[in-house]
Scaffold this active site. Sequence first.
Site, PDB file in Angstrom:
ATOM      1  N   GLU B 144       0.853  -1.403   0.037  1.00  0.00           N
ATOM      2  CA  GLU B 144       0.085  -0.036  -0.056  1.00  0.00           C
ATOM      3  C   GLU B 144       0.938   1.270   0.080  1.00  0.00           C
ATOM      4  O   GLU B 144       1.940   1.395   0.782  1.00  0.00           O
ATOM      5  CB  GLU B 144      -0.954   0.067   1.254  1.00  0.00           C
ATOM      6  CG  GLU B 144      -1.913   1.176   1.197  1.00  0.00           C
ATOM      7  CD  GLU B 144      -2.973   0.927   2.140  1.00  0.00           C
ATOM      8  OE1 GLU B 144      -3.514  -0.263   2.376  1.00  0.00           O
ATOM      9  OE2 GLU B 144      -3.726   1.797   2.606  1.00  0.00           O
ATOM     10  N   ARG B 145       0.520   2.016  -0.892  1.00  0.00           N
ATOM     11  CA  ARG B 145       1.457   3.311  -1.092  1.00  0.00           C
ATOM     12  C   ARG B 145       2.869   3.183  -1.399  1.00  0.00           C
ATOM     13  O   ARG B 145       3.888   3.679  -0.909  1.00  0.00           O
ATOM     14  CB  ARG B 145       1.320   4.133   0.100  1.00  0.00           C
ATOM     15  CG  ARG B 145      -0.059   4.597   0.684  1.00  0.00           C
ATOM     16  CD  ARG B 145      -0.836   5.037  -0.557  1.00  0.00           C
ATOM     17  NE  ARG B 145      -2.293   5.191  -0.136  1.00  0.00           N
ATOM     18  CZ  ARG B 145      -3.378   5.638  -0.863  1.00  0.00           C
ATOM     19  NH1 ARG B 145      -2.992   5.958  -2.027  1.00  0.00           N
ATOM     20  NH2 ARG B 145      -4.444   5.771  -0.451  1.00  0.00           N
ATOM     21  N   LYS B 266      -3.799   0.194  13.777  1.00  0.00           N
ATOM     22  CA  LYS B 266      -4.632   1.276  13.440  1.00  0.00           C
ATOM     23  C   LYS B 266      -6.082   0.878  13.594  1.00  0.00           C
ATOM     24  O   LYS B 266      -6.752  -0.173  13.014  1.00  0.00           O
ATOM     25  CB  LYS B 266      -4.624   1.381  11.609  1.00  0.00           C
ATOM     26  CG  LYS B 266      -5.545   2.420  11.129  1.00  0.00           C
ATOM     27  CD  LYS B 266      -5.013   2.311   9.571  1.00  0.00           C
ATOM     28  CE  LYS B 266      -6.191   3.462   8.794  1.00  0.00           C
ATOM     29  NZ  LYS B 266      -5.764   3.617   7.364  1.00  0.00           N
ATOM     30  N   GLU B 270     -10.731   4.830   9.139  1.00  0.00           N
ATOM     31  CA  GLU B 270     -10.705   4.310   7.742  1.00  0.00           C
ATOM     32  C   GLU B 270     -11.519   3.044   7.811  1.00  0.00           C
ATOM     33  O   GLU B 270     -10.905   2.317   6.723  1.00  0.00           O
ATOM     34  CB  GLU B 270      -9.654   4.522   7.001  1.00  0.00           C
ATOM     35  CG  GLU B 270      -8.885   5.829   7.019  1.00  0.00           C
ATOM     36  CD  GLU B 270      -7.858   6.322   6.213  1.00  0.00           C
ATOM     37  OE1 GLU B 270      -7.122   5.291   6.188  1.00  0.00           O
ATOM     38  OE2 GLU B 270      -7.602   7.460   5.798  1.00  0.00           O
ATOM     39  N   ARG B 303      -2.151   4.117  16.738  1.00  0.00           N
ATOM     40  CA  ARG B 303      -2.161   5.257  15.798  1.00  0.00           C
ATOM     41  C   ARG B 303      -3.146   6.196  15.959  1.00  0.00           C
ATOM     42  O   ARG B 303      -4.321   5.765  16.474  1.00  0.00           O
ATOM     43  CB  ARG B 303      -2.209   4.804  14.358  1.00  0.00           C
ATOM     44  CG  ARG B 303      -0.768   4.062  14.089  1.00  0.00           C
ATOM     45  CD  ARG B 303      -0.842   3.245  12.561  1.00  0.00           C
ATOM     46  NE  ARG B 303      -0.347   4.438  11.606  1.00  0.00           N
ATOM     47  CZ  ARG B 303      -1.207   4.934  10.703  1.00  0.00           C
ATOM     48  NH1 ARG B 303      -2.525   4.537  10.685  1.00  0.00           N
ATOM     49  NH2 ARG B 303      -0.660   5.711   9.937  1.00  0.00           N
ATOM     50  N   ASP B 349      -2.602  14.490   6.617  1.00  0.00           N
ATOM     51  CA  ASP B 349      -2.092  13.020   6.079  1.00  0.00           C
ATOM     52  C   ASP B 349      -0.849  13.381   5.356  1.00  0.00           C
ATOM     53  O   ASP B 349      -0.947  13.437   4.007  1.00  0.00           O
ATOM     54  CB  ASP B 349      -3.392  12.593   5.340  1.00  0.00           C
ATOM     55  CG  ASP B 349      -2.837  10.855   4.941  1.00  0.00           C
ATOM     56  OD1 ASP B 349      -1.857  10.452   5.625  1.00  0.00           O
ATOM     57  OD2 ASP B 349      -3.525  10.306   4.351  1.00  0.00           O
ATOM     58  N   GLU B 371       5.653  10.072  13.528  1.00  0.00           N
ATOM     59  CA  GLU B 371       5.526   9.458  12.245  1.00  0.00           C
ATOM     60  C   GLU B 371       5.515   9.990  10.955  1.00  0.00           C
ATOM     61  O   GLU B 371       4.842  10.922  10.605  1.00  0.00           O
ATOM     62  CB  GLU B 371       3.921   8.426  12.058  1.00  0.00           C
ATOM     63  CG  GLU B 371       3.738   7.540  10.968  1.00  0.00           C
ATOM     64  CD  GLU B 371       2.404   6.865  11.025  1.00  0.00           C
ATOM     65  OE1 GLU B 371       2.307   5.813  11.774  1.00  0.00           O
ATOM     66  OE2 GLU B 371       1.788   6.966  10.253  1.00  0.00           O
ATOM     67  N   GLU B 377       3.916   9.171  -0.845  1.00  0.00           N
ATOM     68  CA  GLU B 377       2.742   8.951  -1.362  1.00  0.00           C
ATOM     69  C   GLU B 377       2.185  10.468  -1.934  1.00  0.00           C
ATOM     70  O   GLU B 377       1.574  10.274  -2.745  1.00  0.00           O
ATOM     71  CB  GLU B 377       1.588   8.548  -0.010  1.00  0.00           C
ATOM     72  CG  GLU B 377       0.418   8.542  -0.363  1.00  0.00           C
ATOM     73  CD  GLU B 377      -0.385   8.242   0.849  1.00  0.00           C
ATOM     74  OE1 GLU B 377       0.117   8.101   1.864  1.00  0.00           O
ATOM     75  OE2 GLU B 377      -1.914   8.234   0.812  1.00  0.00           O
TER      76      GLU B 377
END
Lengths: 654, 654
Positions: B144-145, B266, B270, B303, B349, B371, B377
């Site tokens: 991912e990313r 997480k 989302e 997170r 973000d 972080e 990204e």
Amino acid sequence: MTSTHPMWLTGNTPLRGRTLHVAGEHRLLDSVRSDAAEHGLRLIDDDTADVVFAPSGDAGRFGVSEADVARLGPEGFVAARTGERTVVAYGGAAGALYGWFQLLRDAAGHDAPAAVTRCEPERELRMLDHWDNVAVHPVMGQVERGYAGGSIFFDDGRVRGDLARVERYGRLLASIGINRVAINNVNVHAREARLLTDDLPDVARIAAALRPWGIRLHLSVSFAAPMVLGGMPTADPLDAGVQQWWAAAAAHVYGAIPDFGGFVVKADSEGQPGPFAYGRDHADGANMLARALAPHGGLVHWRAFVYNHRQDWRDRKTDRARAAYDHFAPLDGRFDDNVLVQVKYGPLDFQTREPVSPIIPGLRRTRVTLELQVTQEYTGHQRHAVYLAPQWREILDFRPFGDDGPRIAEVARGGMAAVANVGDDAYWTGHPLAQANLYAYGRLAWDSTLDPAAILDEWIGLTFGPDEAVRRGIHAVLDDSWLTYEAHTAPLGVCFMVNPHHHYGPSVDGYEYSPWGTYHFADRDGVGVDRTVATGTGFAGQYPEPWASTYESLDTVPDELLLFFHHVPYTHRLHSGRTVIQHIYDTHFDGVERVDRVVAQWAGLRDAVDAALHERVSERMAEQLRSAVEWRDQINTYFLRKSGIADERGREIY
Amino acid sequence: MTSTHPMWLTGNTPLRGRTLHVAGEHRLLDSVRSDAAEHGLRLIDDDTADVVFAPSGDAGRFGVSEADVARLGPEGFVAARTGERTVVAYGGAAGALYGWFQLLRDAAGHDAPAAVTRCEPERELRMLDHWDNVAVHPVMGQVERGYAGGSIFFDDGRVRGDLARVERYGRLLASIGINRVAINNVNVHAREARLLTDDLPDVARIAAALRPWGIRLHLSVSFAAPMVLGGMPTADPLDAGVQQWWAAAAAHVYGAIPDFGGFVVKADSEGQPGPFAYGRDHADGANMLARALAPHGGLVHWRAFVYNHRQDWRDRKTDRARAAYDHFAPLDGRFDDNVLVQVKYGPLDFQTREPVSPIIPGLRRTRVTLELQVTQEYTGHQRHAVYLAPQWREILDFRPFGDDGPRIAEVARGGMAAVANVGDDAYWTGHPLAQANLYAYGRLAWDSTLDPAAILDEWIGLTFGPDEAVRRGIHAVLDDSWLTYEAHTAPLGVCFMVNPHHHYGPSVDGYEYSPWGTYHFADRDGVGVDRTVATGTGFAGQYPEPWASTYESLDTVPDELLLFFHHVPYTHRLHSGRTVIQHIYDTHFDGVERVDRVVAQWAGLRDAVDAALHERVSERMAEQLRSAVEWRDQINTYFLRKSGIADERGREIY
């Protein structure tokens, strides 16, 4: 529900119990007999039956006059009624088939049919194009632009073993007069290309399932098939080896499917291969395929959907709307007789509101197939209830050469084709009311002068029976639904304010800086595309008179197409008397109110229709309302932010 | 190229041929020995070696003073040089490892190192988080990313059989001081959840590959694991059965991996499951996991990226930027000692330009892990050459309590984590120059006061050798590249003008009517988000003074964050003296010109670096230039259309 909905052929008919005699021998006459038996008629071999089917040459024996049946074509019939007795005189076995389904329609109608009805299709070619993939495409899925589940033909990367549903589909299509079906997507991917060769035995099974219903099967093919399938170094249409490859391929297909219809081809379009790679033109490409098919009576449907899909958005002179005319008008007269140039109804792409494509009248020496879209790609994905027959009637009624000239229905001499809307969903079409679009398409392809409301009446009567409240309720939901959808989406013919790729829901700037050639050019002062000859792209000049002048001038351009042809200030006043900006606000508020009323209308039918069907439609309507609100708010907010002009009525804009 | 690029550990070093003696026994000392041997040093068991590693307690024997090694921690070392002789006194075996790589760096540098260098990491926890999926995700892919191919850990739905590359990766990470790696995506899908249980033997193999390099392995886990994996009816953190399930799961993991690092979570973010489903809060959730890990010395990285991702764009009072503070500030003091609340550096973000997240200073009684994002990204997908160390230094240097208070580097007492940028690409990072970001992240995690240009010097020297032209050329390409990227993308801290989903390339309104909470509110008069206390969302008030006041006022807000905090007219004048609209035009034209110069700089290095590497970078730069032009034109056109204000210098806007 686990079983499949019958659509409009429920098996219920007032003809149940009547006696039937079908004179003659033909597999299509057998289909009439078996379908009548399923409807509860009693088959007898006796001229005194309540219902008699006879060849038109014999019909005099049953009191049908020779004048009534004169020059009756193979798909035509005459239904003559005296008292309780009905005689169907058929021109050919297909005429008997269509006559039988007309009797079912008449029996379900609430008006008595005429004493003598003579029916013949307006056009020979009445086609449905499936954009079904054999293998599930990673982006487009099993059915490209499909909103009703998987394919009825293909599953799990192959032709389905059980084709019972395809047979039922064939019967449904026969009942509305469809006589040709292309079974696979015009975007022919690697797996699908092999339908032409490796999969022929399976394709032949599909053809066999459709044949009893008078339907010929077509295949979409890849122009690069000689390379992809044949391992040849070229697909150049002027190469003798390529020509031989196609001739052999065609012969092979006809060996397996003697009544095969022909090829559908999307070439040099959106990345599909085509003759341009070899410096050839579309006539070279189409004629090469046509000559492979001609010995067998096959057709080539060569699509005119050719444009630059890698346009620079900065370039305001290039106009995708011009593309079909620019590409094809110079080729007029060069296509072989069995080539049909298939043209989407509008110059862009199946938009809710577009002018009729000028290449349709532009090809005077070419047979043009008019392409409609039954699947609701740009009209709400079968989540919105949108009855498309009114749109189609407007298109069919357009007189490109003026009031004294022919209608598009006549100008498009290559028949009608449409992208299908069915899948393996229990209701076939996802949204049960979307069945009405399939029904209406078939009926209009047969007779383009039918009234959309009358067609809807037929469909309601067949599907839901004679309940007057249901009839009124569904009319209330569907009659104006196309205009409702237009009201709350892109205004005044500006097109393409949808989300890119999937084309559902609003995204005003979604295509504005894209390479797809579909822009609205909204700025703080105004909006719309200047396609005039005087100051714009010149597209308006592609029309014959009177339309070139009508569209060119702000004085005469119809309001609903204003922004397709002109870039105007938000304060420009429409013929309606409203400014453009106020029109946008008014129609978007009004559009949602209309959907609100539709939802209430449908809720009122809760106890009048099947509960599961009612629930399915209600679920979709909740989404329709949510989506309409989203359209309203995004469009209104976008234009308020751009224009700075407040709504005259002070309604809430964000 | 078919082999894997060595990144900055090329095997070339001026130390080649020198003799080495490493005193002591530890697997990390063995790693020093083997790596030194690979670099061509001769291992001898003799105190007279050119290079001697000795425990700090013994270092006096080699002339290192007791004062120099006083209170040296287990990861610290002192390098003392006399003539040709170097002695590394290490606090623990890890210190020896880091000392060895410091010697390599020193040897590659162009300045002579100091006679005595004492090095200890600023923070214990220096982590990389991989967002790698075991199975290829249909939308997000294997990583991912990720912009550098597949995962180095996983392939084909399982842990790779051959972990040689993971071992090399561990060595590379050790050389920059990284000591913890989370191997899987924080979005834990069904397949990935099973790493915690079924796949433990394979996960233990990865841990074993990293262990020789002083790196502890962490796993991202699903908060719903007791249900998904354990078949339990709930994942309620206050449920005794759930607590037992996690305790048993942790014990099981430590049975297989005794130095396991802990869990990354997480939750309620989302769409990921979390404690909210049970009416619990994040402290309940995090502490429950922390108590399962505590007996084994494990950590929970919980997170803080929690917000409403189904926001109504019409609602201008809800502000996603507020979310982390609103959720977590009330929980301050309630987290167990082995819980680290992991906070993205900005309140949105990983944007190119954001203020530092106010929840970092807001959690005074909680260990916060900062972080960062090494994977690009939002900064050009490793197609653009963007060196991120200058951005990270700005973040690390931010003093949330004012000039006299601590830097973020000190405030974030839970160490640093960053999303990794490597994959199975031959260059590890897709864009070869993106290796510099991985290098710089490790170095800054070790010592946040290092100068980005000096770090780049180190990386260039190690990777490309001592060629001065290469050094100057790469500095010219990278030194200002972050500011260049900012110049041609979203202006003045407004954020999110990227294409939705993939986040590459411009789409000014791409998120404007979305549920993601990231809006710019541009209209014909102005642009920006009013986050003031006085008239806006109040976000500015989440900062301690002096920043609350500084951001609140137009007089003091820094230009580069103006539109993050304020909605202003296009004619608003910046501290720079330019209007907002002219700033937009100027920076976007300038941004492309800067990329133009960068492309030329790189072209000038054609004969100075490896041909394949040069070609790879050149390909990416062609895309970088195309993309920068696209950004420039879309942003300028968008704002010209909205504002109607012409560029003062009359440059071309479309």
